[in-house]
Design a protein around this motif. Structure first.
Motif, PDB file in Angstrom:
ATOM      1  N   ALA A  50     -10.355  14.863 -18.241  1.00  0.00           N
ATOM      2  CA  ALA A  50      -9.328  13.650 -18.961  1.00  0.00           C
ATOM      3  C   ALA A  50      -8.781  14.307 -20.365  1.00  0.00           C
ATOM      4  O   ALA A  50      -9.463  14.994 -20.842  1.00  0.00           O
ATOM      5  CB  ALA A  50     -10.098  12.528 -19.404  1.00  0.00           C
ATOM      6  N   SER A  51      -7.620  14.048 -20.604  1.00  0.00           N
ATOM      7  CA  SER A  51      -6.792  14.413 -21.877  1.00  0.00           C
ATOM      8  C   SER A  51      -6.005  13.418 -22.406  1.00  0.00           C
ATOM      9  O   SER A  51      -5.388  12.673 -21.752  1.00  0.00           O
ATOM     10  CB  SER A  51      -6.057  15.797 -21.182  1.00  0.00           C
ATOM     11  N   ALA A  52      -6.197  13.423 -23.679  1.00  0.00           N
ATOM     12  CA  ALA A  52      -5.275  12.339 -24.484  1.00  0.00           C
ATOM     13  C   ALA A  52      -3.922  13.008 -24.284  1.00  0.00           C
ATOM     14  O   ALA A  52      -2.945  12.061 -24.297  1.00  0.00           O
ATOM     15  CB  ALA A  52      -5.541  12.413 -25.869  1.00  0.00           C
ATOM     16  N   LEU A  53      -3.614  14.219 -24.384  1.00  0.00           N
ATOM     17  CA  LEU A  53      -2.165  14.649 -24.312  1.00  0.00           C
ATOM     18  C   LEU A  53      -1.603  14.465 -22.782  1.00  0.00           C
ATOM     19  O   LEU A  53      -0.551  14.099 -22.603  1.00  0.00           O
ATOM     20  CB  LEU A  53      -2.065  16.146 -24.866  1.00  0.00           C
ATOM     21  N   PHE A  54      -2.598  15.071 -21.816  1.00  0.00           N
ATOM     22  CA  PHE A  54      -2.146  15.407 -20.418  1.00  0.00           C
ATOM     23  C   PHE A  54      -2.368  14.089 -19.390  1.00  0.00           C
ATOM     24  O   PHE A  54      -2.253  14.150 -18.287  1.00  0.00           O
ATOM     25  CB  PHE A  54      -2.404  16.526 -19.791  1.00  0.00           C
TER      26      PHE A  54
ATOM     27  N   ARG B 178      -4.623  19.873 -30.229  1.00  0.00           N
ATOM     28  CA  ARG B 178      -5.436  18.741 -30.866  1.00  0.00           C
ATOM     29  C   ARG B 178      -4.731  17.450 -30.838  1.00  0.00           C
ATOM     30  O   ARG B 178      -3.844  16.898 -31.313  1.00  0.00           O
ATOM     31  CB  ARG B 178      -5.710  19.104 -32.336  1.00  0.00           C
ATOM     32  N   LEU B 179      -5.482  16.648 -29.961  1.00  0.00           N
ATOM     33  CA  LEU B 179      -5.244  15.122 -30.027  1.00  0.00           C
ATOM     34  C   LEU B 179      -6.389  14.397 -29.151  1.00  0.00           C
ATOM     35  O   LEU B 179      -6.875  14.792 -28.153  1.00  0.00           O
ATOM     36  CB  LEU B 179      -4.024  14.981 -28.858  1.00  0.00           C
ATOM     37  N   SER B 180      -6.967  13.305 -29.829  1.00  0.00           N
ATOM     38  CA  SER B 180      -8.106  12.682 -29.390  1.00  0.00           C
ATOM     39  C   SER B 180      -7.459  11.366 -28.716  1.00  0.00           C
ATOM     40  O   SER B 180      -6.434  10.921 -29.021  1.00  0.00           O
ATOM     41  CB  SER B 180      -8.946  12.666 -30.536  1.00  0.00           C
ATOM     42  N   GLY B 181      -8.597  10.875 -27.804  1.00  0.00           N
ATOM     43  CA  GLY B 181      -8.187   9.658 -27.062  1.00  0.00           C
ATOM     44  C   GLY B 181      -8.063   8.461 -27.882  1.00  0.00           C
ATOM     45  O   GLY B 181      -7.393   7.394 -27.515  1.00  0.00           O
ATOM     46  N   GLY B 182      -8.633   8.261 -29.191  1.00  0.00           N
ATOM     47  CA  GLY B 182      -8.558   7.305 -30.004  1.00  0.00           C
ATOM     48  C   GLY B 182      -7.534   7.189 -31.176  1.00  0.00           C
ATOM     49  O   GLY B 182      -7.275   6.491 -31.872  1.00  0.00           O
ATOM     50  N   SER B 183      -6.594   8.377 -30.846  1.00  0.00           N
ATOM     51  CA  SER B 183      -5.656   8.563 -31.982  1.00  0.00           C
ATOM     52  C   SER B 183      -4.475   7.489 -31.663  1.00  0.00           C
ATOM     53  O   SER B 183      -4.233   7.161 -30.603  1.00  0.00           O
ATOM     54  CB  SER B 183      -5.024   9.990 -31.917  1.00  0.00           C
ATOM     55  N   THR B 184      -3.736   7.331 -32.881  1.00  0.00           N
ATOM     56  CA  THR B 184      -2.564   6.664 -32.751  1.00  0.00           C
ATOM     57  C   THR B 184      -1.409   7.464 -33.298  1.00  0.00           C
ATOM     58  O   THR B 184      -1.458   7.988 -34.564  1.00  0.00           O
ATOM     59  CB  THR B 184      -2.539   5.192 -33.445  1.00  0.00           C
TER      60      THR B 184
ATOM     61  N   LEU C 192       4.475  12.634 -24.972  1.00  0.00           N
ATOM     62  CA  LEU C 192       3.550  12.835 -26.017  1.00  0.00           C
ATOM     63  C   LEU C 192       3.534  14.141 -26.496  1.00  0.00           C
ATOM     64  O   LEU C 192       3.394  14.483 -27.681  1.00  0.00           O
ATOM     65  CB  LEU C 192       2.280  12.633 -25.400  1.00  0.00           C
ATOM     66  N   ALA C 193       4.070  15.131 -25.735  1.00  0.00           N
ATOM     67  CA  ALA C 193       3.944  16.584 -26.073  1.00  0.00           C
ATOM     68  C   ALA C 193       5.187  16.845 -27.409  1.00  0.00           C
ATOM     69  O   ALA C 193       4.980  17.304 -28.418  1.00  0.00           O
ATOM     70  CB  ALA C 193       4.385  17.317 -25.028  1.00  0.00           C
ATOM     71  N   ASP C 194       6.218  16.205 -27.165  1.00  0.00           N
ATOM     72  CA  ASP C 194       7.392  15.980 -28.007  1.00  0.00           C
ATOM     73  C   ASP C 194       7.095  15.351 -29.413  1.00  0.00           C
ATOM     74  O   ASP C 194       7.363  16.037 -30.331  1.00  0.00           O
ATOM     75  CB  ASP C 194       8.830  15.278 -27.458  1.00  0.00           C
TER      76      ASP C 194
ATOM     77  N   PHE D 252      -0.835  16.279 -10.794  1.00  0.00           N
ATOM     78  CA  PHE D 252      -0.523  14.896 -10.871  1.00  0.00           C
ATOM     79  C   PHE D 252       0.915  14.790 -11.476  1.00  0.00           C
ATOM     80  O   PHE D 252       0.905  14.204 -12.646  1.00  0.00           O
ATOM     81  CB  PHE D 252      -1.760  14.272 -11.798  1.00  0.00           C
ATOM     82  N   PRO D 253       1.852  15.206 -10.864  1.00  0.00           N
ATOM     83  CA  PRO D 253       3.188  15.049 -11.579  1.00  0.00           C
ATOM     84  C   PRO D 253       3.656  13.555 -11.681  1.00  0.00           C
ATOM     85  O   PRO D 253       4.723  13.748 -12.597  1.00  0.00           O
ATOM     86  CB  PRO D 253       3.938  15.826 -10.297  1.00  0.00           C
ATOM     87  N   GLU D 254       3.105  12.718 -11.200  1.00  0.00           N
ATOM     88  CA  GLU D 254       3.513  11.477 -11.737  1.00  0.00           C
ATOM     89  C   GLU D 254       3.660  11.320 -12.989  1.00  0.00           C
ATOM     90  O   GLU D 254       4.234  10.201 -13.856  1.00  0.00           O
ATOM     91  CB  GLU D 254       2.670  10.262 -10.950  1.00  0.00           C
ATOM     92  N   LEU D 255       2.630  11.924 -13.777  1.00  0.00           N
ATOM     93  CA  LEU D 255       2.396  11.902 -15.150  1.00  0.00           C
ATOM     94  C   LEU D 255       3.338  12.408 -16.152  1.00  0.00           C
ATOM     95  O   LEU D 255       3.309  12.465 -17.338  1.00  0.00           O
ATOM     96  CB  LEU D 255       1.032  12.012 -15.836  1.00  0.00           C
ATOM     97  N   THR D 256       4.232  13.585 -15.658  1.00  0.00           N
ATOM     98  CA  THR D 256       4.913  14.165 -16.262  1.00  0.00           C
ATOM     99  C   THR D 256       5.749  13.514 -17.158  1.00  0.00           C
ATOM    100  O   THR D 256       5.947  13.991 -18.671  1.00  0.00           O
ATOM    101  CB  THR D 256       5.669  15.107 -15.335  1.00  0.00           C
ATOM    102  N   PRO D 257       6.616  12.586 -17.054  1.00  0.00           N
ATOM    103  CA  PRO D 257       7.465  12.045 -18.204  1.00  0.00           C
ATOM    104  C   PRO D 257       6.684  11.549 -19.375  1.00  0.00           C
ATOM    105  O   PRO D 257       7.206  11.690 -20.390  1.00  0.00           O
ATOM    106  CB  PRO D 257       7.900  10.687 -17.381  1.00  0.00           C
TER     107      PRO D 257
END
Length: 243
Positions: A111-115, A128-134, A37-39, A27-32
């Motif tokens: 499903a992934s909060a990060l990816f 470590r990153l959860s779907g409900g995180s801000t 988020l990784a940064d 799913f390369p459309e999600l790369t940006p």
């Protein structure tokens, strides 16, 4: 068929793969947005107290922050091996044959909060990153992911079987997906058996020689494997606990 699983808070350590390569993920459309988020996660990890607050972690979980700090340099492993816990124990990817593993990599996604979403074979690091995180300066993940992730999943030209939990379902609505709900024989929704039964169903769908393309075929496949799956709507099924 695309079986969409929830992730797990727990992740396995290590891996035999090289450092994270966002361009190598499905799913390369999600790369940006993945890169953004990784940064942000790596930057946040430089401030341990702020990371603990943002990620809702205790002092004893500082190792999770260290994982995030090494996000871009640590070893990777296939997503199906990276995620752990009850659902993934029930799926038991380690016991899959070579042919079944190939099916898993084609049919399963997490499903992934990060990816956003990754396929079973995508190489990812522990994080470590959860779907409900801000995240500070970023906002809620649902607000970020919905406009990016919903079109990608809506474009899937196959039967989508949605086993995501609430926080991850909020990252992208999939109106045409088949929603799976785990219930007791009396109709009550359950929490204790939820993950284990979803893992069992995921394994059945992974090991099936023929993948179902309709809801009725999905029910037949599960039933033939000894699970009790009932169609409750055009795009909804109940998975009944029998233990």
């Amino acid at each position: 068929m695309l079986v969409l699983l929830p992730p797990s808070e727990t992740k396995s350590d290590g891996g035999a793969g090289g450092p994270l390569d966002l361009d190598a993920l499905s799913f390369p459309e999600l790369t940006p947005l993945r890169r953004k988020l990784a940064d942000a996660l790596v930057t946040l990890a430089a401030d341990v107290p702020a990371s603990l607050r943002a990620l809702d972690l205790s002092e004893r979980q500082q190792h999770e922050v260290h994982r995030n700090a090494a996000l871009r340099t640590s070893a990777t492993a296939p997503a199906l091996s990276r995620y752990t816990g009850v659902l993934y124990d029930a799926l038991d990817a380690k016991s899959l044959s070579k042919a079944e593993r190939a099916r898993a990599e084609k049919r399963l996604a997490v499903a992934s909060a990060l990816f956003g979403v990754v396929r079973a074979g995508d190489p990812i690091p522990a994080y470590r990153l959860s779907g409900g995180s801000t995240l500070p300066g970023i906002g809620t993940l649902a607000a970020l992911w919905r406009p990016e992730l919903e079109p990608v999943l809506a474009a899937a030209d196959e039967l989508v079987i949605d086993m995501r939990s609430g926080a991850y379902a909020a990252l992208a609505r999939i109106p045409d997906a088949v929603a799976v709900k785990v219930i007791m024989p009396n109709g009550k929704t359950v929490s204790h058996f939820n993950k284990a039964y979803k893992g069992r169903l995921a394994r059945v769908l992974t090991t099936a020689a023929r993948e179902p393309s309709t809801v009725s075929a999905l029910v037949r496949t599960a039933t033939a494997a000894g699970l009790t799956l009932r169609q409750t709507g055009d795009r909804a099924v109940d998975l009944v606990v029998t233990d």
